[in-house]
Scaffold this active site. Sequence first.
Site, PDB file in Angstrom:
ATOM      1  N   ARG A  71       0.849  -1.185   0.000  1.00 49.58           N
ATOM      2  CA  ARG A  71       0.000   0.000   0.000  1.00 49.58           C
ATOM      3  C   ARG A  71       0.891   1.243   0.000  1.00 49.58           C
ATOM      4  NH1 ARG A  71      -1.871   0.800   4.374  1.00 49.58           N
ATOM      5  NH2 ARG A  71      -1.099  -0.989   5.548  1.00 49.58           N
ATOM      6  N   TYR A 199      -1.317  -3.689  -7.250  1.00 43.12           N
ATOM      7  CA  TYR A 199      -1.007  -4.452  -6.043  1.00 43.12           C
ATOM      8  C   TYR A 199      -2.149  -4.478  -5.011  1.00 43.12           C
ATOM      9  CZ  TYR A 199       0.819  -6.273  -1.836  1.00 43.12           C
ATOM     10  OH  TYR A 199       0.951  -7.056  -0.734  1.00 43.12           O
ATOM     11  N   LYS A 208      -9.466  -2.603   1.717  1.00 43.49           N
ATOM     12  CA  LYS A 208      -9.248  -1.444   2.582  1.00 43.49           C
ATOM     13  C   LYS A 208     -10.017  -0.207   2.111  1.00 43.49           C
ATOM     14  CE  LYS A 208      -6.993  -3.799   5.420  1.00 43.49           C
ATOM     15  NZ  LYS A 208      -5.634  -4.165   5.492  1.00 43.49           N
ATOM     16  N   HIS A 228     -10.555  -2.454  11.546  1.00 41.32           N
ATOM     17  CA  HIS A 228      -9.427  -3.278  11.067  1.00 41.32           C
ATOM     18  C   HIS A 228      -9.183  -4.373  12.102  1.00 41.32           C
ATOM     19  CE1 HIS A 228      -4.981  -3.262   9.445  1.00 41.32           C
ATOM     20  NE2 HIS A 228      -5.694  -4.202   8.893  1.00 41.32           N
ATOM     21  N   SER A 250      -1.237  -3.416  10.345  1.00 45.07           N
ATOM     22  CA  SER A 250      -0.863  -4.331   9.276  1.00 45.07           C
ATOM     23  C   SER A 250       0.404  -5.104   9.637  1.00 45.07           C
ATOM     24  CB  SER A 250      -0.635  -3.544   7.988  1.00 45.07           C
ATOM     25  OG  SER A 250      -1.812  -2.839   7.661  1.00 45.07           O
ATOM     26  N   CYS A 252       0.915  -7.242  11.949  1.00 42.66           N
ATOM     27  CA  CYS A 252       1.173  -7.332  13.389  1.00 42.66           C
ATOM     28  C   CYS A 252       0.436  -8.498  14.033  1.00 42.66           C
ATOM     29  CB  CYS A 252       0.804  -6.024  14.075  1.00 42.66           C
ATOM     30  SG  CYS A 252       1.970  -4.699  13.701  1.00 42.66           S
ATOM     31  N   ASP A 279      -9.052  -9.863   9.123  1.00 37.63           N
ATOM     32  CA  ASP A 279      -8.570  -8.511   8.813  1.00 37.63           C
ATOM     33  C   ASP A 279      -9.580  -7.404   9.083  1.00 37.63           C
ATOM     34  OD1 ASP A 279      -6.271  -7.040   7.787  1.00 37.63           O
ATOM     35  OD2 ASP A 279      -7.484  -6.562   6.040  1.00 37.63           O
ATOM     36  N   ARG A 373       2.319 -12.052  -0.500  1.00 39.93           N
ATOM     37  CA  ARG A 373       1.027 -12.445   0.073  1.00 39.93           C
ATOM     38  C   ARG A 373       0.459 -13.685  -0.605  1.00 39.93           C
ATOM     39  NH1 ARG A 373      -1.447  -8.793   4.155  1.00 39.93           N
ATOM     40  NH2 ARG A 373       0.121  -7.168   4.351  1.00 39.93           N
TER      41      ARG A 373
HETATM   42  P1  GTP Z   1      -2.149  -7.680   7.533  1.00 43.32           P
HETATM   43  O1  GTP Z   1      -2.628  -8.755   6.608  1.00 43.32           O
HETATM   44  O2  GTP Z   1      -1.123  -6.806   6.909  1.00 43.32           O
HETATM   45  O3  GTP Z   1      -3.274  -6.872   8.102  1.00 43.32           O
HETATM   46  O4  GTP Z   1      -1.315  -8.402   8.712  1.00 43.32           O
HETATM   47  P2  GTP Z   1      -1.770  -9.243  10.003  1.00 43.32           P
HETATM   48  O5  GTP Z   1      -2.100  -8.319  11.127  1.00 43.32           O
HETATM   49  O6  GTP Z   1      -2.783 -10.241   9.643  1.00 43.32           O
HETATM   50  O7  GTP Z   1      -0.381  -9.958  10.411  1.00 43.32           O
HETATM   51  P3  GTP Z   1       0.048 -11.504  10.321  1.00 43.32           P
HETATM   52  O8  GTP Z   1      -0.788 -12.382  11.193  1.00 43.32           O
HETATM   53  O9  GTP Z   1       0.151 -11.869   8.898  1.00 43.32           O
HETATM   54  O10 GTP Z   1       1.500 -11.456  10.978  1.00 43.32           O
HETATM   55  C1  GTP Z   1       2.536 -10.660  10.453  1.00 43.32           C
HETATM   56  C2  GTP Z   1       3.850 -11.029  11.044  1.00 43.32           C
HETATM   57  O11 GTP Z   1       3.813 -11.007  12.476  1.00 43.32           O
HETATM   58  C3  GTP Z   1       4.323 -12.415  10.648  1.00 43.32           C
HETATM   59  O12 GTP Z   1       5.670 -12.338  10.251  1.00 43.32           O
HETATM   60  C4  GTP Z   1       4.199 -13.223  11.899  1.00 43.32           C
HETATM   61  O13 GTP Z   1       5.163 -14.227  11.969  1.00 43.32           O
HETATM   62  C5  GTP Z   1       4.376 -12.198  13.013  1.00 43.32           C
HETATM   63  N1  GTP Z   1       3.606 -12.590  14.221  1.00 43.32           N
HETATM   64  C6  GTP Z   1       2.288 -12.889  14.271  1.00 43.32           C
HETATM   65  N2  GTP Z   1       1.905 -13.250  15.524  1.00 43.32           N
HETATM   66  C7  GTP Z   1       3.017 -13.155  16.286  1.00 43.32           C
HETATM   67  C8  GTP Z   1       3.276 -13.386  17.675  1.00 43.32           C
HETATM   68  O14 GTP Z   1       2.407 -13.744  18.459  1.00 43.32           O
HETATM   69  N3  GTP Z   1       4.558 -13.169  18.106  1.00 43.32           N
HETATM   70  C9  GTP Z   1       5.546 -12.765  17.260  1.00 43.32           C
HETATM   71  N4  GTP Z   1       6.766 -12.570  17.763  1.00 43.32           N
HETATM   72  N5  GTP Z   1       5.344 -12.552  15.932  1.00 43.32           N
HETATM   73  C10 GTP Z   1       4.102 -12.736  15.453  1.00 43.32           C
HETATM   74  C1  SPV Z   2      -2.883  -4.511   5.349  1.00 41.52           C
HETATM   75  O1  SPV Z   2      -1.906  -3.879   4.915  1.00 41.52           O
HETATM   76  O2  SPV Z   2      -3.424  -4.221   6.447  1.00 41.52           O
HETATM   77  C2  SPV Z   2      -3.414  -5.652   4.587  1.00 41.52           C
HETATM   78  C3  SPV Z   2      -2.910  -5.876   3.228  1.00 41.52           C
HETATM   79  O3  SPV Z   2      -4.290  -6.336   5.075  1.00 41.52           O
HETATM   80  S1  SPV Z   2      -3.621  -4.811   2.056  1.00 41.52           S
HETATM   81  O4  SPV Z   2      -4.762  -5.465   1.452  1.00 41.52           O
HETATM   82  O5  SPV Z   2      -2.583  -4.545   1.047  1.00 41.52           O
HETATM   83  O6  SPV Z   2      -4.054  -3.595   2.702  1.00 41.52           O
HETATM   84 MN    MN Z   3      -4.797  -5.683   7.224  1.00 47.18          MN
END
Ligand code: GTP
Ligand code: SPV
Ligand code: MN
Length: 592
Positions: A71, A199, A208, A228, A250, A252, A279, A373
């Site tokens: 983004r 993208y 989003k 979110h 994002s 996290c 999400d 992704r």
């Molecule tokens: P978006 O799709 O961008 O909204 O991301 P998201 O919030 O769904 O994040 P996602 O679950 O894909 O995790 C992103 C990163 O955080 C990955 O590299 C995970 O390995 C890391 N991660 C997730 N949960 C944990 C946790 O409990 N501890 C740690 N240390 N890392 C974590």
């Molecule tokens: C985020 O960035 O919070 C995502 C991926 O979930 S995107 O669809 O690119 O916004």
């Molecule tokens: Mn997201």
Amino acid sequence: MALTKNPSILAWLEEKIALVQPDSVVWIDGSEAQLDALRAQALASGELLKLNDEKLPDCYLHRTAVNDVARVEHRTFICTPTEAQAGPTNNWKDPAEAYELLYNIARGSYKGRTAYVIPYSMGPVGSPLAKAGIELTDSIYVVLNMAIMTRIGQAVLDVLGDSNDWVRGLHCRCNIDEEQRYICQFPQDNTIISVNSGYGGNVLLGKKCFALRIASYQGKQEGWQAEHMLILGVENPQGEVRYICAAFPSACGKTNLAMLIPPEGYLKAGYKVWTVGDDIAWIRKGTDGRLWAINPENGFFGVAPGTNAHSNYNALASARQGTIFTNVALNLDDNTVWWEGLDKNPPAHAIDWKGNPWDGTTSSENGAHPNSRFTAPAKNCPCISSEFEAQQGVPISAFVFGGRRAKLAPLVYQSRTWNHGVFVGAIMASETTAAASGAVGVVRRDPMAMLPFCGYNMGDYWQHWIDIGASLDPDKAPKIFNVNWFRKSDAGKFLWPGFGDNLRVLDWILDRCAGKADADETSIGYIPKAADLNLTGLEDEVGDAQLAELLSVDPALWQTEVEGIETFFGKFGDKLPAALQAELDTLKANLA
Ligand code: GTP
Ligand code: SPV
Ligand code: MN
């Protein structure tokens, strides 16, 4: 042939088609036959690569332009009649000027291309919480991703009928020129225009752009919330399922938390976790006075790097069939995909996300982009909730906020009241990630994980949260918490194992909601008593001293934090809700 007689849709399309001037127009009806034909076309053009059909049936790889991998927040605009309506945290453009700029870029940009008209529903088709959109795009990648991420096709139009309540989305790939890239939302017009990107979050306009930026504004007008947030259900050994919504910025941890596998002791005891969403949540008060949430999406657009059988088995399982991978590495030996953190065996004979030959055993470069992704159908998820399609959604027991904070925020704390909980969300801050272009690892304020996604003045958004709380019977209002899985020791090591073990924290949260667990009151809110966190099986990893550090509140750090919060709140002037100023004053007094 148009798939609808809806006059507002036909009029809008006629105008936009005249603008972008495609060679032909194709309505997406949602049929598998039509999608198959589009896949074949994308394979022929090289837009998609077909992966190993035995190991990854019906899976494809797509590479975006190297300058178009995340983004672009600095090129994302909220186009409201006045700048104040967009507020101090959004980029703003005057709507008339924005339309002129964007139409000039879009004009004639489909020449030699096909226009695809995608009717889609955010939320189960026909749900009282769902809303429809039309995306006009010149990208087959967008069509195929939208077919996974949303409900598409004729059924959406049939339910919409002649209604004008649908979101207009115009996407033009143009030349993927980053200097001319704009992601613009016009909340007052239910309109999104995205140009010069191909993208994910920039172009899958249901995600989003609609489900957060436009929908947050719709929710403000109509008395509901677009957040979110992931949605998960925790089933206890008695078979009772309680639902939690959690907002993390994002990359996290939302997808990971939404699909977590309970630690062994919990599994043996009979606990289960069910995924409703990973999400976005749309939340509305039900006839029973509680808040109910739906996941408006139909798939997961998940971060690939770091996803593996240990960290997120269910996400990996979801992405083994019918999935589109974007910007991961291609393993040439068996025509499968690879990314950093998948396993310890990077392929030697591979193509990296940029399309160059890559030897993972020797290269110091990444094979996959850090924001690569997978787009996977929700129905593939082994732990998808039985309520995933429920028209009314699921009732919410707790809201959880959280971010990446190496220091400061404890593992978990609970707000004293609803308004204090809104404050806890409003003061969120987190280290930036690769999900957006720009520096990674810099702490920035990200209220409710909505900084890049709120379609109107964040001060008014906070007031909306306060108003929602005031409309709820306190017994029925979700309790509000904050978590931090990312706290580090002075040596820079994560203090908490995270992932599946996060259920231990959710367990305490749900016990608090049920009035079953005790807590210590601190200057920032309620913290668990060490004995109330179930750490059985973690004794070697998290000792007493480490747990004490995880739960500690450092007044000096919080003093500094308060200064940052004051500066941030100061930007909102009289839009800052008095209730949040009062909460800040309380925090200051508590710390003094
Ligand atoms: P978006 O799709 O961008 O909204 O991301 P998201 O919030 O769904 O994040 P996602 O679950 O894909 O995790 C992103 C990163 O955080 C990955 O590299 C995970 O390995 C890391 N991660 C997730 N949960 C944990 C946790 O409990 N501890 C740690 N240390 N890392 C974590
Ligand atoms: C985020 O960035 O919070 C995502 C991926 O979930 S995107 O669809 O690119 O916004
Ligand atoms: Mn997201």
